[in-house]
Motif scaffolding. Structure first.
Motif, PDB file in Angstrom:
ATOM      1  N   GLU A 255      11.574  -7.539   6.212  1.00 34.44           N
ATOM      2  CA  GLU A 255      10.840  -6.729   5.234  1.00 34.44           C
ATOM      3  C   GLU A 255       9.606  -6.107   5.902  1.00 34.44           C
ATOM      4  OE1 GLU A 255       9.842  -8.848   1.674  1.00 34.44           O
ATOM      5  OE2 GLU A 255      11.918  -9.467   1.347  1.00 34.44           O
ATOM      6  N   ASN A 256       9.088  -5.096   5.233  1.00 36.22           N
ATOM      7  CA  ASN A 256       7.820  -4.527   5.695  1.00 36.22           C
ATOM      8  C   ASN A 256       6.673  -5.156   4.920  1.00 36.22           C
ATOM      9  OD1 ASN A 256       8.784  -2.734   7.672  1.00 36.22           O
ATOM     10  ND2 ASN A 256       9.464  -1.351   6.048  1.00 36.22           N
ATOM     11  N   PRO A 257       5.461  -5.133   5.467  1.00 36.85           N
ATOM     12  CA  PRO A 257       4.317  -5.679   4.718  1.00 36.85           C
ATOM     13  C   PRO A 257       4.112  -4.886   3.429  1.00 36.85           C
ATOM     14  CG  PRO A 257       3.727  -5.258   7.010  1.00 36.85           C
ATOM     15  CD  PRO A 257       5.072  -4.654   6.804  1.00 36.85           C
ATOM     16  N   PRO A 258       3.537  -5.507   2.410  1.00 35.18           N
ATOM     17  CA  PRO A 258       3.283  -4.775   1.162  1.00 35.18           C
ATOM     18  C   PRO A 258       2.344  -3.595   1.404  1.00 35.18           C
ATOM     19  CG  PRO A 258       2.412  -7.031   1.049  1.00 35.18           C
ATOM     20  CD  PRO A 258       3.035  -6.878   2.383  1.00 35.18           C
ATOM     21  N   VAL A 259       2.591  -2.499   0.707  1.00 35.89           N
ATOM     22  CA  VAL A 259       1.744  -1.308   0.864  1.00 35.89           C
ATOM     23  C   VAL A 259       0.705  -1.298  -0.247  1.00 35.89           C
ATOM     24  CG1 VAL A 259       1.692   1.212   0.977  1.00 35.89           C
ATOM     25  CG2 VAL A 259       3.653  -0.049   1.913  1.00 35.89           C
ATOM     26  N   HIS A 260      -0.538  -1.120   0.136  1.00 40.19           N
ATOM     27  CA  HIS A 260      -1.630  -1.087  -0.846  1.00 40.19           C
ATOM     28  C   HIS A 260      -2.007   0.369  -1.128  1.00 40.19           C
ATOM     29  CE1 HIS A 260      -2.884  -5.435  -0.931  1.00 40.19           C
ATOM     30  NE2 HIS A 260      -1.820  -5.382  -0.161  1.00 40.19           N
ATOM     31  N   ALA A 261      -2.780   0.576  -2.168  1.00 36.20           N
ATOM     32  CA  ALA A 261      -3.163   1.945  -2.513  1.00 36.20           C
ATOM     33  C   ALA A 261      -3.987   2.552  -1.377  1.00 36.20           C
ATOM     34  CB  ALA A 261      -3.978   1.928  -3.797  1.00 36.20           C
ATOM     35  N   ASP A 262      -3.708   3.790  -1.058  1.00 33.41           N
ATOM     36  CA  ASP A 262      -4.494   4.528  -0.073  1.00 33.41           C
ATOM     37  C   ASP A 262      -5.903   4.701  -0.649  1.00 33.41           C
ATOM     38  OD1 ASP A 262      -5.636   6.370   1.556  1.00 33.41           O
ATOM     39  OD2 ASP A 262      -4.020   7.847   1.430  1.00 33.41           O
ATOM     40  N   ASP A 263      -6.927   4.288   0.120  1.00 30.47           N
ATOM     41  CA  ASP A 263      -8.280   4.364  -0.459  1.00 30.47           C
ATOM     42  C   ASP A 263      -8.874   5.773  -0.383  1.00 30.47           C
ATOM     43  OD1 ASP A 263      -9.075   4.680   2.138  1.00 30.47           O
ATOM     44  OD2 ASP A 263     -10.536   3.052   2.133  1.00 30.47           O
ATOM     45  N   GLY A 264      -8.106   6.674   0.210  1.00 32.62           N
ATOM     46  CA  GLY A 264      -8.519   8.085   0.213  1.00 32.62           C
ATOM     47  C   GLY A 264      -9.659   8.398   1.167  1.00 32.62           C
ATOM     48  N   SER A 265     -10.057   7.403   1.997  1.00 32.57           N
ATOM     49  CA  SER A 265     -11.191   7.678   2.883  1.00 32.57           C
ATOM     50  C   SER A 265     -10.747   8.538   4.068  1.00 32.57           C
ATOM     51  CB  SER A 265     -11.811   6.360   3.382  1.00 32.57           C
ATOM     52  OG  SER A 265     -10.825   5.571   3.995  1.00 32.57           O
ATOM     53  N   THR A 266     -11.433   9.604   4.308  1.00 29.62           N
ATOM     54  CA  THR A 266     -11.116  10.463   5.459  1.00 29.62           C
ATOM     55  C   THR A 266     -12.401  10.705   6.247  1.00 29.62           C
ATOM     56  OG1 THR A 266     -11.374  12.313   3.960  1.00 29.62           O
ATOM     57  CG2 THR A 266      -9.107  11.708   4.522  1.00 29.62           C
TER      58      THR A 266
END
Ligand code: HXC
Length: 396
Positions: A255-266
């Motif tokens: 499996e792949n690691p769980p994906v968390h919400a993109d924090d949108g920081s650029t």
């Protein structure tokens, strides 16, 4: 169900006996040492109401054998089962020091081995919470065969499911080798210690006085031996950190690691990098500032922070996805590679490779550390481990 029947009555009696076993007096023994009970630890670890215990009422093997003042105990000094942590299936065992010092008898061992096999079959992580005086002396070689089964299972599951250990009291004798074979070891500062032979044996064999803390406390294993990867000040914080840590990892190697919400920081990386990395290559800087610039905000979870700090390792997230970071640290020993940093990096890279975690390497290194000490202690042999791990890795 026949609530007046013999079986039901026996069931209620067993429940009552179990309640007595987890008595306030026994809990106080743990609390007075700054420790939680085995059950309190389980309750903190798992999502509320999700833990399913198995083999609750088994009794120690040596009850049939004449010896000492053995009392009837249910569970044989370890709680095992499965439940959810942040909604994901996880298996765990928690040793109970109030039952014969959490020592490992045959039945205790069989319970752990069973839960290990279930975790592997289900492809779910396993967590061991250790608080044990090692092999149960009274059961002799049966205890040792119990350890053999446990070690065999850890090795069998290595690279297939994440295996984490938390040291929450003594881990003496054979008890040290389960953590050593696991992927990551957490320790609680000042209330946990690990050693193959304790201070009494050291005194007898070497005539040296040394305390448990000096011999195998969290500070020693975090900073000097490298056995412990993460150290926290109390059990609550250790368990909270463990749960956070688990969220970076997949449940198994397919499996792949769980994906968390993109924090949108650029962040404006180019601009800020210029401020952090000096033009003069002889000037030091903190590579963690660079790491924090690249990754999702506050997502860096450093591993083995105190050990070989000239190489920084840890997990982070990029656009919500787990990555492993390996970075030379110019701030410590100019980021040179030595024996300790080579083995630290190699082990971390192999874990990432096994569990589908891409590796980001930040390189700024003057080379391997020269000198007699390093050469004689095997920088060639240990440095090769780092090369091997990178070369073998097939993750991005
Ligand atoms: C049976 C044990 C035990 C053990 C502790 N107890 N360790 N019983 N087998 N291995 C019991 C004690 O007799 C005591 O029982 C109770 O647990 C609490 O222990 P205390 O000594 O009062 O606690 P504390 O002062 O906190 O010391 C903890 C300790 C110490 C440091 C762990 O108990 C200790 O040194 N134990 C022995 C450690 C050891 O030598 N282990 C190696 C085993 S051989 P009562 O009834 O008095 O409350 C081994 C080899 C495996 O593991 C090799 C595999 C490869």
């Amino acid at each position: 169900m026949d609530l007046s029947g013999k079986n039901y009555k026996a069931f209620i009696e067993r429940q009552e006996a179990l309640k007595k076993q987890y008595s306030p007096a026994n809990a106080e023994k743990q609390h007075s040492k700054g420790k939680l009970t085995a059950r309190e630890r389980i309750n903190l670890l798992f999502d509320s109401g999700s833990f399913e215990e198995i083999d609750t009422f088994v009794t120690p093997a040596q009850q049939t054998v004449e010896f000492g003042k053995l009392e009837r105990t249910y569970g044989d000094g370890v709680i095992v089962g499965h439940g959810k942590i942040n909604g994901r299936l996880v298996f765990a065992y928690s040793q109970d020091f109030t039952v014969m010092g959490g020592s490992l008898g045959l039945v205790h061992a069989k319970k752990i081995a069973k839960i290990q096999e279930m975790a592997l079959k289900m492809g779910a992580p396993i967590i061991g919470m250790m608080d044990s005086g090692g092999a149960r002396i009274q059961e002799g070689v049966a205890s040792l065969s119990g350890y053999a089964a446990i070690f065999h299972n850890i090795i069998n599951s290595s690279g297939i499911i994440p295996q984490l250990c938390v040291i929450m009291g003594p881990a003496a004798g054979g008890a040290v080798y389960s953590p050593a074979l696991c992927d990551f070891v957490f320790m609680v500062n000042r209330t946990s210690y690990m050693f193959v032979t304790g201070p009494n044996v050291v005194k007898e064999v070497l005539n040296e006085e040394i305390s448990s803390e000096e011999l195998g406390g969290a500070e020693v294993h975090g900073r000097k031996s490298g056995v412990a990867h993460m150290i926290y000040e109390d059990e609550e914080n250790t368990i909270m950190a463990l749960k956070k840590f688990l969220a970076y990892l997949p449940s198994n190697n397919v499996e792949n690691p769980p994906v968390h919400a993109d924090d949108g920081s650029t962040p404006d990386i180019n601009e800020k990098l210029r401020d952090i990395v000096p033009d003069d290559p002889n000037k030091a800087y903190d590579v963690k500032d660079v790491i924090n610039l690249i990754i999702d905000r506050n997502s860096f979870f450093e591993t083995a922070e105190l050990y070989a700090p000239n190489l920084v390792t840890g997990f982070a997230r990029l656009k919500g996805k787990t990555i492993g970071i390996v970075a030379n640290q110019p701030k410590v020993l100019a980021g040179v590679l030595d024996i300790d940093s080579s083995t630290k990096g190699a082990r971390f890279i192999r874990f990432c490779d096994a569990f589908n975690i891409p590796i980001l390497t930040l390189e700024d290194v003057p080379g391997f550390l020269p000198g007699k000490d390093q050469e004689h202690s095997g920088i060639i042999r240990h440095g090769a481990k780092l090369l091997f791990a990178y070369s073998e890795a097939s993750v991005p």
